[in-house]
Design an enzyme around this catalytic site. Sequence first.
Site, mmCIF file in Angstrom:
data_model
loop_
_atom_site.group_PDB
_atom_site.id
_atom_site.type_symbol
_atom_site.label_atom_id
_atom_site.label_comp_id
_atom_site.label_asym_id
_atom_site.label_seq_id
_atom_site.Cartn_x
_atom_site.Cartn_y
_atom_site.Cartn_z
ATOM 1 C CG HIS A 94 -1.980 1.009 1.175
ATOM 2 N ND1 HIS A 94 -1.751 2.329 1.467
ATOM 3 C CD2 HIS A 94 -3.275 0.924 0.806
ATOM 4 C CE1 HIS A 94 -2.877 3.016 1.295
ATOM 5 N NE2 HIS A 94 -3.817 2.176 0.901
ATOM 6 C CD GLU A 142 -5.458 2.782 -2.859
ATOM 7 O OE1 GLU A 142 -6.623 2.788 -2.494
ATOM 8 O OE2 GLU A 142 -4.483 2.820 -2.090
ATOM 9 C CB ILE A 147 -4.788 8.152 -0.689
ATOM 10 C CG1 ILE A 147 -4.529 7.082 -1.746
ATOM 11 C CG2 ILE A 147 -5.104 7.508 0.661
ATOM 12 C CD1 ILE A 147 -3.372 6.155 -1.442
ATOM 13 C CB SER A 203 -11.570 8.379 4.273
ATOM 14 O OG SER A 203 -11.420 8.627 2.888
#
Length: 223
Positions: A94, A142, A147, A203
Amino acid sequence: MWKTPVLIVNFKLYKSGVGEKALELARILDKVSKERGVSIIAAVNTFDAYRIKNEVKIPVILQHADAVEFGAHTGRINVELAREYNLDGLLINHSERMLKISDIDFLIQKSKDLNMVSVVCANNSRVAGALAFLEPDFIAMEPPELIGGNVSVSTAKPEAIVETIEAVKSVRNIPVLVGAGIKNGKDVRKAIELGAEGVLVASGVVKAKDPEMALNDLIGGMM
Ligand SMILES: O=C[C@H](O)COP(=O)(O)O
């Protein structure tokens, strides 16, 4: 392997995604997954993983593991230990926990050996294409700058989604997920229309006032 499209919810280290709150949230994911018949996966921290795994039916994965075997390693966690606690897989690399390529390879191969699902993250389409050679089960692209924000990858960088899918599929037929800033069903629908086979969200669910409502909205974009 999970039925696509998939929705992975990364609990991160948000206060609303740890301890009792993590368990509460995992139960909501479990309920919504059952009600809507959609693959929802909980990516949780190491402390909470075992308890959550014993309380829900949905797949539970770790947000990170270290590329080590059992032995003299302090403060580390390995894939074998995750397997012993019946966890289903791993997020690997990540953006908030990036790894060197040899460690990514180790973790993917170890996951395969132990029948665990590997979801490898990439920060752009080129990295995603390169990681496809390592044959993970899923690749999640991503853009780091999106993010945690309110503008989704589907809105801000649709071309990056298309390029990622092209780059990955030119190497191997690995399902591509996308994430960053995804907050609602519209964001999800756009990603799916562009060819993504699921989304990685944090989130939008973990920090939502009503996570169940947020999940149902996101899932609306997968149908
Ligand atoms: O793992 C999840 C991603 O980093 C996306 O986070 P976000 O949905 O808060 O933008």
